[in-house]
Design an enzyme around this catalytic site. Sequence first.
Site, mmCIF file in Angstrom:
data_model
loop_
_atom_site.group_PDB
_atom_site.id
_atom_site.type_symbol
_atom_site.label_atom_id
_atom_site.label_comp_id
_atom_site.label_asym_id
_atom_site.label_seq_id
_atom_site.Cartn_x
_atom_site.Cartn_y
_atom_site.Cartn_z
ATOM 1 N N LYS A 153 -3.322 -4.946 0.869
ATOM 2 C CA LYS A 153 -4.227 -5.162 2.005
ATOM 3 C C LYS A 153 -4.846 -6.552 1.860
ATOM 4 O O LYS A 153 -5.962 -6.706 1.357
ATOM 5 C CB LYS A 153 -5.278 -4.050 2.014
ATOM 6 C CG LYS A 153 -5.870 -3.788 3.383
ATOM 7 C CD LYS A 153 -6.603 -2.452 3.394
ATOM 8 C CE LYS A 153 -7.565 -2.356 4.553
ATOM 9 N NZ LYS A 153 -6.980 -2.408 5.876
HETATM 10 N N1 PMP Z 1 -1.991 0.000 8.316
HETATM 11 C C1 PMP Z 1 -2.785 -1.086 8.348
HETATM 12 C C2 PMP Z 1 -2.185 -2.415 8.603
HETATM 13 C C3 PMP Z 1 -4.166 -0.940 8.119
HETATM 14 O O1 PMP Z 1 -4.976 -2.006 8.161
HETATM 15 C C4 PMP Z 1 -4.705 0.339 7.878
HETATM 16 C C5 PMP Z 1 -6.171 0.504 7.635
HETATM 17 N N2 PMP Z 1 -6.490 0.295 6.280
HETATM 18 C C6 PMP Z 1 -3.834 1.440 7.845
HETATM 19 C C7 PMP Z 1 -2.475 1.226 8.075
HETATM 20 C C8 PMP Z 1 -4.334 2.813 7.530
HETATM 21 O O2 PMP Z 1 -4.704 2.881 6.174
HETATM 22 P P1 PMP Z 1 -5.831 3.866 5.649
HETATM 23 O O3 PMP Z 1 -5.461 5.215 6.133
HETATM 24 O O4 PMP Z 1 -5.735 3.747 4.172
HETATM 25 O O5 PMP Z 1 -7.110 3.400 6.218
#
Ligand code: PMP
Length: 298
Positions: A153
């Site tokens: 991320k």
């Molecule tokens: N894909 C992207 C590109 C994101 O930014 C997020 C948000 N973090 C998600 C998927 C979903 O991830 P999570 O369920 O861990 O929030």
Amino acid sequence: MFFPSPSKVWLDGELLPWEKAKVHVMLHGLHYGTSVFEGIRFYRAPEGKAIFRLREHVERFFFSMGVLRMPTKWSKEEIEKAIVEVVRSCPADEGYIRPIAFYGEHLGLLPKGEAHVAIASWAWPAYMGKEEIRLQTVSIRRISPAISVPKAKIGGHYVNSLLASFSVDRSKFDDALMLDTEGYVAEAPVANVFAVKGDEVIAAESDSILPGITRETLLVLAEELGLRAKREKMKREDLFKADEVFICGTAVEVCAVVGIDDRVIGSGKIGSITRQLREAYLKEVRGQGKHREWLTFV
Ligand code: PMP
């Protein structure tokens, strides 16, 4: 101010008033997108505020830092404790938490020195603001493992998500559907995609996605509801033919997709399985489910 009910901000070990948490314009992280971050939520449970899946988010935070080779003196346990402290200082009883690590004041592509770490929190209701949305397939493709490390991320990756969002026709659609460079369904700009076919709950699989913590949570909850949960590569046509489609993520929670491009999905309304999963998820995050191990009480 944009941030309702702001917390104190933890910056490199100090808990500061929100408006005092300032950094310099010559940050490496600002110039080259060399930050990594997390999005976490806390909810009101019967026992008080509870942070959902804190350990998993901190695990991914450290994984992302590792990809950018960020040296840090903080352990995972110390960051978890700092997050709890920040949430405790937040006047809201439900909200969002943003830990971020970024390289500091130094230019030249190769960064120098330790990464800074900051954590802030505020009240932020569900991202879409509605439970049924329409997606538009956009021409911008999701970054692939040949371009970067999609599983991390990283701040800079969000230029890709943003360009996808910019190209959505907002008069007809709520968000973008991004394909990977091979043409498989990747994700929405900040959320993962699922399809439902009969009793199968299928998470769109691709090497290009950020594998979400909400996605993993819903795969577990689907099995517990007696459904068959799996991860599979899907084409856009598979979504068109599905009984239900939904997106999920920490910010978005669970949101039904009732239309994609010129197609109506399923009945054109939130489907029964999406609704069950959404309800099961919202029960868990608020401490009314059975997975107490997913909660960190503040
Ligand atoms: N894909 C992207 C590109 C994101 O930014 C997020 C948000 N973090 C998600 C998927 C979903 O991830 P999570 O369920 O861990 O929030």
